[in-house]
Structures are given as C-alpha cells and as structure tokens.
Design an enzyme around this catalytic site. Structure first.
Site, PDB file in Angstrom:
ATOM      1  N   PHE A  32       0.810  -1.230   0.000  1.00  0.00           N
ATOM      2  CA  PHE A  32       0.000   0.000   0.000  1.00  0.00           C
ATOM      3  C   PHE A  32       0.838   1.272   0.000  1.00  0.00           C
ATOM      4  CE2 PHE A  32      -2.231  -3.198   2.759  1.00  0.00           C
ATOM      5  CZ  PHE A  32      -3.024  -3.708   1.754  1.00  0.00           C
ATOM      6  N   GLY A  52       0.076  -9.152  -3.440  1.00  0.00           N
ATOM      7  CA  GLY A  52      -1.194  -9.821  -3.242  1.00  0.00           C
ATOM      8  C   GLY A  52      -2.209  -9.449  -4.297  1.00  0.00           C
ATOM      9  N   ARG A  95      -7.549  -1.387 -21.058  1.00  0.00           N
ATOM     10  CA  ARG A  95      -7.578  -2.828 -21.306  1.00  0.00           C
ATOM     11  C   ARG A  95      -7.449  -3.575 -19.990  1.00  0.00           C
ATOM     12  NH1 ARG A  95      -3.083  -6.286 -24.751  1.00  0.00           N
ATOM     13  NH2 ARG A  95      -4.359  -8.135 -25.143  1.00  0.00           N
ATOM     14  N   ILE A  96      -8.383  -4.452 -19.697  1.00  0.00           N
ATOM     15  CA  ILE A  96      -8.358  -5.251 -18.477  1.00  0.00           C
ATOM     16  C   ILE A  96      -7.617  -6.555 -18.781  1.00  0.00           C
ATOM     17  CG2 ILE A  96      -9.723  -6.387 -16.712  1.00  0.00           C
ATOM     18  CD1 ILE A  96      -9.893  -3.334 -16.664  1.00  0.00           C
ATOM     19  N   GLN A 115      -9.185  -6.257  -7.146  1.00  0.00           N
ATOM     20  CA  GLN A 115      -8.547  -5.004  -6.765  1.00  0.00           C
ATOM     21  C   GLN A 115      -9.567  -3.889  -6.552  1.00  0.00           C
ATOM     22  OE1 GLN A 115      -4.793  -3.923  -6.546  1.00  0.00           O
ATOM     23  NE2 GLN A 115      -5.427  -5.800  -5.575  1.00  0.00           N
ATOM     24  N   VAL A 127      -5.937  -0.136 -11.721  1.00  0.00           N
ATOM     25  CA  VAL A 127      -7.169  -0.303 -10.948  1.00  0.00           C
ATOM     26  C   VAL A 127      -6.916  -0.383  -9.446  1.00  0.00           C
ATOM     27  CG1 VAL A 127      -8.401  -1.444 -12.831  1.00  0.00           C
ATOM     28  CG2 VAL A 127      -7.105  -2.835 -11.195  1.00  0.00           C
ATOM     29  N   GLY A 128      -5.672  -0.454  -9.013  1.00  0.00           N
ATOM     30  CA  GLY A 128      -5.379  -0.744  -7.612  1.00  0.00           C
ATOM     31  C   GLY A 128      -5.883   0.297  -6.634  1.00  0.00           C
ATOM     32  N   GLU A 129      -5.902   1.563  -7.039  1.00  0.00           N
ATOM     33  CA  GLU A 129      -6.299   2.635  -6.127  1.00  0.00           C
ATOM     34  C   GLU A 129      -7.586   3.337  -6.546  1.00  0.00           C
ATOM     35  OE1 GLU A 129      -2.041   4.410  -4.870  1.00  0.00           O
ATOM     36  OE2 GLU A 129      -2.202   3.570  -6.874  1.00  0.00           O
TER      37      GLU A 129
END
Length: 745
Positions: free
Chosen positions: A248, A475, A635-636, A645, A710-712
């Site tokens: 994080f 993770g 793009r995913i 996430q 996408v993490g945040e």
C-alpha cells in the site's frame, strides 16, 4: 522499427490477456509454501529488536545498557554511542523516493515510536526482554500534535516532487459573475498502514557482498539506497522480495530499522533478522496524514461550476517534507472555467507521512465529492444530474483532451444496477424498518502514471520461454497478470511460460505503486517478448528451408507458439522448428517500459460508485448495506484480478469513511490505538453487499498496450459516496472522516 511495431500489433491480440486466470501463486499461499521475508532463517541467525521512544519530542537522557547486556542471550546493544558508521548521514535524501530516517544518529527524539536503540540476541525473546530492560529516561518537551496550534508553512513541493499549487482561468472574474457561492470544510484523520505482513528484514553478509530478504515495492530503488548508505556498489547487494503480504505504499521506501539490521549484521558477522511488531508499524514506515480541506464552489445560474478553489492544510513531520497532495484531486474531475489548488502544512512530532493507497487522491476526492453533493442539493438537482451537467470533456487543469474517458458509461451502468432512478431528492425520507436509509454517489478517478522498467524474455529450444523482471506482487496478482502479458508478447500460451521475479539481480521493474506497475512492467515484458519474436521471424524469413522464407519480418504473425504468414495462413512454422534448423538453443529479447515523450493527453481511470447506508436514528450507528461501482480502466488484463482489486479499493473506502483513525494523546504525543483492537478496519460483517463492474474502454494513447491501473481507483469514489449517503439518510452533512456516530445524533 516499423517491423518491430508490426510484430507488436499482431501479438497484442493474443489469447492470454483478457482472461480471468487464477493466480499463479495461489497454491503456494494457501498451502503455506510461499516464502515471506520473516520466514527466512539462515544458520547462526541473530534476532534484533528496536527499543522505541515513549515520548514524541525531546532527547534520550539515559539507557540502562548494562541491564540489557546482563540478560541471558543478549549479544550486543546498539545506541547512538556505538552505532557502526554509515557512508552518508541518515537524513540525506539520496533520490526523490528517499525519506530522512532514524538510524541512531543522535539522541534526539522526533516522534513517539522512533527507534532509540537496537538489542541483538540469540533469540527473539531475549532481544525483546533486553529492549525492555533499557528503561530509557528522557528530557521531554511538549509535543506538537494535530492540525492546530502550529504555524502553517508553504511547502516547495507536495507528494513526491509535485508543484504545491495550480491556477487556471480567471478566478476573480469567475467568482464575480457567479450566482451562488458555497464553502465546504472537510477534515480527514491520520491513517496508518496495517498490511497483514509487518515490515521485516533478514540481512546476511558474505565478505563484502550483502544479501537481504525484505518485502519491497521498489527493489531497484532500494538497492540504490542501501548501496549509497553503506558506501558499496549496487552490484554487491542482492535483495530478495518474492512475496509481500500487502504494501500500500509503505514498502516502497527504506526505513531506519532496515539500515540498522544491515550494519548490525556486518558488525557481528552473523545473519540478523528484524521484524516490526504491529505497534511499531505506527510511526517509522509512513502513513496518511490528517488534513483540513476548504473547498469553495462558485456556481452560475444554470448549475455549472464557474470556479473551484481547493486548499489543503496537511500534517507534516518536524524533520521532513512529504505533503499530502489532496487538493490535486480536484484538477481533472469536473468542468470549470477557473480553478485554484493550494497546499500548506504544519510541523508536528510524528513520523514522516508517505504514500498510502491513493495518496492525495483519496482524501482529496472525499472532500471534493462532499462539496459537489452539497452544491447539487443547493441547486435542487439530483447528484448524478449535477455531475453530468459539469462533466469535463477536456481536462480543466490543462485543457488537454483525455486519452480516453468512459465515465458516462460508468455512471449509467452503476446507477442502473443500483436503482438510482428511484432516489428521492430530499434527505431523511427513506427507511428500512426503524432505520434511516440513504443513497449517495461519488466519482472515482485516478491518474495513469508510468515509471521505468526493463525485462528479458528467452525462448527455449522446446518452444517454452522464461521471462525475467524484478516485479513486486503485494497480493494483487501482479505475477499472474504480468505473465499473461509476457506470454502474449511471445505469442505462446501462458502455461508454457516460466516467470522469474522478486529479486534485484533481475532487470529493474520499477516501482509497484501509483497503479502503474502492470502498465510499466507489462510493457517491458511485452516488448521483450516482441523483440524475441522479431529475432525468430528474421531467422525464419531469411531461411530458404522455411515455409516463411521471403515473407519479411513484417509479413508474419505470432500466435500459439508458431509464426504464420499473413497473406497465407496455411504457411506457418513452430518456434522449436525454427530454432532447431538455426542450430540455436534459445533466442533472447530485451524490452523497456516507460512513457515516451511528454504526455499530450490527460490520462486517468474513471468510475462511478453508489452507496446505500442504514443509520440507527437513536445511536447514530452506520452500516453500509450496498455498494455498487462501475469502472473504466483501459484494457483489463485479468478481469478476475481487476475485480478483486476494485473490490479491495471500495472496502478500503469503507474503512476511510467509517473506521480508520489514528489517535494521539495530546499530552504525550503517544498513540492510544496502535493495534488492531483500537485501530479499526472493516471486516466481512461490515461489507454485506458489494459489486464492481468493469466498463469496456480502448485507450490508444496511454501506452502501447492500452493498460491503465485499478489498484487505487476504487478508493476514490467510495468515501464520498458513503458520506453523501449518510447525509441523505440523516440530513446531517458529514464534515469529518471517519464519520462518528455522535455527530449524527
């Protein structure tokens, strides 16, 4: 160059990226076989424990080192009087991602929880008891804690080297012509990293070569930092970081106890392990600081935002400058003719703040979304309708076009699934039994940075491949998503790919942070694979014995471990056959990942989040009963991991809105809740219903792969959505996070 790009264009359409593949490391983790830093136990290892300051400001007057040394098993006690030397002072900022740190350079105490001594022993128990026996005495000064009581100053930069202010348009003219003026003040509390895995390090010297096991989000930068502080070459250091139990942002920056473990291991000529306790995570390893944000919105008679002014007062440490860039969250969300964002800070006796999931954007968007919701109600408008009226077609802070923006589609899909059309405008009009029910929404947005990364790809004689880069998996499933990208770059199935990562002798994958790791390291891996395929194509198309002879590099396509002739799909050849005829055991390619040239477009991921809350009217207790978000992020690569996430970010938003708050005793500056009993985070019971949708989005500008982060992203819209739902349920506008029940009664 054109030939290389042609290979990339075709390989990009591979079958690996875009699939919901299970984590490649999942089996190791669920069976307990995944190695974390603190699991390492080299022969002859000693245990180190830091003694930490019990005051927030002053100096250490006395340590009973004799009592500690007399304890059975204690090997040595290190204080500022006998700490082994470092090549540079610990307060030296050796690069932009370095903090001034505490490594026993003197007897000054700068915050509660600061390391003031290190005890090394044969066992963890002996080291812990030795640290307790030091029984420090202090010359204490009154601590400076919180946003009030100190004189603010104007920082030179915010976040990591960003300008502290921005102004676009004519603020005075826009305000003068506005029909309505609104001011909103929102406070956010300090929050501390509480990853499942606390920070740890195992250090071992082999002559002049140092080997380190430690969880790290930026292995290349860490290697550079250690080398500078120790006065040795980076080539003399190996850092292993195969698995991280969460980071994080806190595991991207070297902290003092790591340095101490390394120099202690050198001094004693034995391996040394140091692992922080949960309470020691509060202070030395960064945190999200408290803020007080003032937003002024000036509206014209048609409900457009004519001017937006966002000022942030943030807490900083007494000895370093990391300023939470919360006002910057207002730069690019809503259309406005004029904008001003500014920052100031107050010096306090705390550890230095640092990046924490969605730094700047999380607290800044929380305040912005509250202010925008308040403006919508003042105009008698539905909150979604108001946001659509002020939809930014171009970036209001720069005037640039967006690289892509599917925010309207996000709003529409999330609102439809949530049932937003049934929302009454007035607050306190919905109930579920005796509980007050409220619906709120927020806009999610996060920038799309790219860093510097490198990778290698090697195609073997049997058609399998190995790729190498020092990526960090905290993770989030990075090693799975990156392997999918690498396989597509090589034109093979991911099952034929060996992915090597997690140590510093591999090519530097850059920083796993800022939601830019997949784009950055992924581009490097893809380019390395494309370089390998290019070499393979050269071999085949220049070989008269190959069915691809004469096709030219640009005339072939790679897929499924074969090269195909573009104008005649029946003419193809397997990779292993090309290598065998060339008499080669392998072909190796190299790739880089970075944004080329100056950005000519504004690059963001977007989303819309809708929240339902239930509030007990007598007790003020708040429960989030539903959360629905829809997000567009280019793009995913792996929909399953991306959804995970996004859900994690939304849950983090619940914690921000309702739970997380670090509390200091104002008299001593010490924490009163530096454990998971007093520092609250959401648990499963707090998240009854949550859904995250991904909206299709093609972005030809953000990078060659069209990948955003996408993490945040999920954090940014969720906090405001919950606050706005609480207002809709109760009629009380939250002005502080986390929202306390007593403010609603």
């Amino acid at each position: 160059m054109a030939d290389v790009m042609n290979i990339q264009r075709h390989v990009r359409l591979g079958s690996n990226a875009g699939q919901s593949m299970t984590r490649r490391d999942g089996l190791l983790k669920v069976t307990g076989q995944a190695p974390y830093a603190a699991d390492n136990r080299p022969a002859g290892m000693l245990h180190a424990v830091t003694a930490t300051a019990g005051i927030a400001r002053g100096r250490v007057a006395h340590l009973d080192t004799g009592a500690a040394m007399a304890h059975p098993g204690v090997v040595k006690v290190y204080t500022p009087a006998n700490r082994p030397p470092l090549a540079v002072h610990p307060d030296t900022k050796i690069h932009g991602f370095a903090w001034r740190t505490e490594a026993l350079q003197d007897d000054t105490v700068r915050y509660a929880g600061q390391p003031i001594a290190v005890v090394v022993a044969e066992t963890l128990e002996a080291a812990t008891e030795g640290a307790r026996l030091l029984n420090p005495r202090y010359e204490a000064e009154a601590p400076r804690i919180g946003l009030d009581g100190n004189n603010p100053y104007s920082p030179e930069t915010v976040s990591i080297g960003r300008p502290p202010s921005l102004e676009a348009g004519d603020m005075d003219a826009a305000r003068a012509g506005a029909a309505r003026h609104l001011e909103t003040v929102v406070e956010t509390a300090a929050q501390y990293h509480n990853a499942l895995e606390p920070h740890a390090i195992v250090a071992q010297w082999f002559g002049d070569r140092l080997e380190i096991d430690t969880p790290n989000q930026a292995i290349g930068l860490a290697k550079q930092s250690f080398a500078t502080y120790l006065g040795i070459e980076p080539s003399q250091i190996l850092i292993r970081s195969p698995f991280l139990g969460g980071g994080f942002g806190s595991k991207a920056i070297l902290f003092g106890a790591q340095l101490l473990a390394v120099i202690v291991a050198k001094d004693l000529d034995r391996p040394v392990k140091l692992a922080l306790r949960r309470d020691q995570m509060f202070g030395p390893v960064g945190h999200r600081p408290a803020t007080r944000q003032t937003l002024r919105l000036d509206l014209d008679e048609h409900g457009h935002i004519a001017a937006l002014d966002h000022h942030t007062l943030a807490v900083a440490s007494s000895f370093d400058d990391f300023i939470e860039s919360a006002s910057n969250a207002s730069h690019s969300v809503y259309a406005t003719a004029a904008m001003r964002t500014t920052h100031s800070a107050v010096r306090t006796d705390t550890g230095t703040p640092g990046p924490m999931r969605a730094p700047g954007e999380a607290p800044g968007s929380a305040a912005l979304e509250v202010a925008v919701d308040e403006a919508a109600y003042a105009l008698g408008m539905d909150p979604l309708a108001f946001r659509l009226r002020n939809y930014a077609e171009t970036d209001p802070s720069t005037g640039m076009a967006f690289s892509s923006k599917a925010l309207r589609e996000c709003y529409a899909q999330a609102a439809d699934l949530f049932g937003w059309n049934d929302r009454p405008l007035e607050p306190r009009t919905m109930r579920q039994g005796r509980l007050l029910k409220g619906w709120g929404m927020g806009t999610a947005q996060f920038p799309c940075p790219m860093f510097q990364a490198a990778a290698h790809a090697t195609l073997r004689a049997d058609g399998s491949a190995v790729v190498e880069t020092s990526a960090a998996d905290m993770g989030q499933g990075a090693w799975t998503a990156l392997a999918q990208i690498a396989a597509d770059g090589l034109g093979i199935d991911v099952d034929r790919l060996e992915f090597r990562s997690g140590h510093s002798d591999l090519p530097d994958a850059g920083v796993a942070g800022g939601s830019g790791h997949t784009a950055t390291a992924g581009t490097a891996l893809f380019n390395a694979g494309a370089d390998t395929v290019r070499q393979l194509a050269d071999l085949a198309t220049n070989d008269p014995a190959s069915p691809l002879f004469g096709s030219g590099n640009a005339g072939v396509t790679a897929r499924g471990g074969r090269l195909y002739r573009n104008d005649d799909d029946s003419r193809s050849e397997a990779y292993e056959d090309i290598l065998a005829r060339a008499g080669l055991d392998l072909v190796r390619g190299e790739g880089k990942g970075a944004r080329e040239g100056d950005a000519q477009r504004a690059m963001f991921s977007h989303g819309g989040v809708f929240a339902e809350v239930l509030v007990d009217p007598d007790l003020g207790q708040i429960r989030v009963s539903r959360l629905v978000g829809a997000f567009a992020a280019g793009r995913i690569v792996n929909p399953q991991l991306a959804r995970s996430q996004l859900l994690g970010g939304m849950i983090w938003g619940v914690g921000f809105a309702l739970h997380e708050e670090a509390i200091h005793d104002a008299r001593t500056g010490r924490f009163t809740n530096n454990d998971l009993a007093g520092y609250h985070i959401p648990v499963n019971a707090d998240i009854p219903m949550i859904e995250a949708l991904t909206v299709h989005e093609d972005d030809p500008f953000v990078n060659t792969l069209g990948i955003k982060g996408v993490g945040e992203l999920g954090v940014t819209g969720t906090v405001g959505a919950i606050a706005n739902a609480v207002w809709h349920a109760t009629g009380v506008r939250p002005r502080r996070f986390p929202i306390h029940p007593e403010t609603l009664i």
